[in-house]
Design a protein around this motif. Sequence first.
Motif, PDB file in Angstrom:
ATOM      1  N   GLY A 220      91.570 119.150  -8.988  1.00 12.84           N
ATOM      2  CA  GLY A 220      91.508 118.623 -10.345  1.00 12.84           C
ATOM      3  C   GLY A 220      90.425 117.571 -10.457  1.00 12.84           C
ATOM      4  O   GLY A 220      89.925 117.062  -9.450  1.00 12.84           O
ATOM      5  N   LEU A 248      87.418 118.779  -8.557  1.00  8.20           N
ATOM      6  CA  LEU A 248      87.155 120.151  -8.990  1.00  8.20           C
ATOM      7  C   LEU A 248      85.930 120.763  -8.323  1.00  8.20           C
ATOM      8  O   LEU A 248      85.991 121.862  -7.760  1.00  8.20           O
ATOM      9  N   PHE A 267      95.621 124.507  -9.202  1.00  2.00           N
ATOM     10  CA  PHE A 267      94.593 123.984 -10.094  1.00  2.00           C
ATOM     11  C   PHE A 267      95.245 123.219 -11.240  1.00  2.00           C
ATOM     12  O   PHE A 267      96.099 123.762 -11.948  1.00  2.00           O
ATOM     13  N   LEU A 269      94.354 121.638 -14.703  1.00  7.91           N
ATOM     14  CA  LEU A 269      93.253 121.834 -15.653  1.00  7.91           C
ATOM     15  C   LEU A 269      93.686 121.476 -17.071  1.00  7.91           C
ATOM     16  O   LEU A 269      93.538 122.265 -18.004  1.00  7.91           O
ATOM     17  N   ASP A 274      87.534 120.496 -18.772  1.00 10.97           N
ATOM     18  CA  ASP A 274      87.623 121.171 -17.472  1.00 10.97           C
ATOM     19  C   ASP A 274      87.921 122.665 -17.573  1.00 10.97           C
ATOM     20  O   ASP A 274      87.963 123.359 -16.549  1.00 10.97           O
ATOM     21  N   HIS A 275      88.141 123.179 -18.771  1.00  7.18           N
ATOM     22  CA  HIS A 275      88.620 124.558 -18.906  1.00  7.18           C
ATOM     23  C   HIS A 275      87.625 125.593 -18.394  1.00  7.18           C
ATOM     24  O   HIS A 275      87.982 126.480 -17.599  1.00  7.18           O
ATOM     25  N   GLY A 278      87.016 125.388 -14.670  1.00  7.01           N
ATOM     26  CA  GLY A 278      88.270 125.695 -14.012  1.00  7.01           C
ATOM     27  C   GLY A 278      88.549 127.183 -13.978  1.00  7.01           C
ATOM     28  O   GLY A 278      88.985 127.723 -12.950  1.00  7.01           O
ATOM     29  N   THR A 296      97.831 124.195 -16.927  1.00 10.44           N
ATOM     30  CA  THR A 296      96.748 123.974 -17.877  1.00 10.44           C
ATOM     31  C   THR A 296      97.237 123.976 -19.324  1.00 10.44           C
ATOM     32  O   THR A 296      98.345 124.440 -19.619  1.00 10.44           O
TER      33      THR A 296
END
Length: 365
Positions: A220, A248, A267, A269, A274-275, A278, A296
């Motif tokens: 992350g 990340l 992960f 996210l 960060d999408h 990621g 996420t």
Amino acid sequence: MTTARPTMLTYVHETPSVLRAQLESDAAAPLARAFLEGTYTRVRIVACGSSKNAATIARPYMRSVLGREVDIVEPYTFCAYEREVTSDEFAFVVSQSGYSTNALAALAAIREEGERAIGVTGDVASDFAGASDLLVDYGVGVELVGYVTKGVSALANFLCLFALDVARAEGRIDDAEREREVARLSGVADALADVAAQAPGALAARYKELTSLERVFMVGAGANYGIACEGALKFGECLQIPATALELEEYLHGPNLQLSPDYAVFFNLVGARDHARGRQLVEATRLVTDHVFVLTDDPASADPDVALAPQGDSLAAPLALLPYYQTLAYQLTDDRHLWHKHPLVSAFDRAVSGKSENYVDREVL
């Protein structure tokens, strides 16, 4: 009639109400007042373990709201290498229990430097009381289980609230903006409750994999990295497996080369920034191992293990993910009867301790 002994799960489910109570009572006000008594250009938080992880979760939000750099340093490193506290630096020491010997040493070092020793703790009756010139209760209460849960979330929430209080007093935000931010933090508490509700189903859905974990990466960035750090700590101390927290992109620069089909990668996210990256890393990791777990708020993520409503640009929202790791750490350890450590660990504990002699052991067994 006997009262059931609390477990980690007890505190996981208490956490949302603790966070809301902190916001309603403005638990951070005493620390903010101390900050406003001086002229400070940076903040230094002295903490280790889960307290350090909580500070790491809060740091992106604090930097943004305070408009200042926020440094985090472990107490031993502070005492041995970085004990100089300048007049423009606001330093304070955190220990949830208030009995950690390294944190107590850090308070003593600050006094020796001629500065005010500020201690932030969850137990105002602890050794921190005598060691601090200013003692601040961050509003979590005393946890009766050795592996802290609500204390991590509560400290991160407290630090975010501290930043808001300072920003309002300095005129960086007005009353309406502070109220909106407090409402957003209350929304994070709601999301945390949602994750706590999702966690048992997420565990059941992949139970065979999760009961077979051997080597784990947790990934992350920003506050999500703090989540990875705390998840890795909980898996390490409870499940007794190697779990490594990675930023990340750091994951891509070397650690990924040791991947094999028996690795598990988690992960974190949450947050729109960060999408895209990621998703790329998740897809690439799935070429090597099927044991990929995704937490996420990304609507484009395929079959995430934990799904949050879109959190936009919130820097505090990743805090909501903690119950997933806390629930897994507790339930997998309990199901696999892993509370007992290797017999020689007791010899280690007799040889050296991280707590003062006044500390009451709260290990699960």
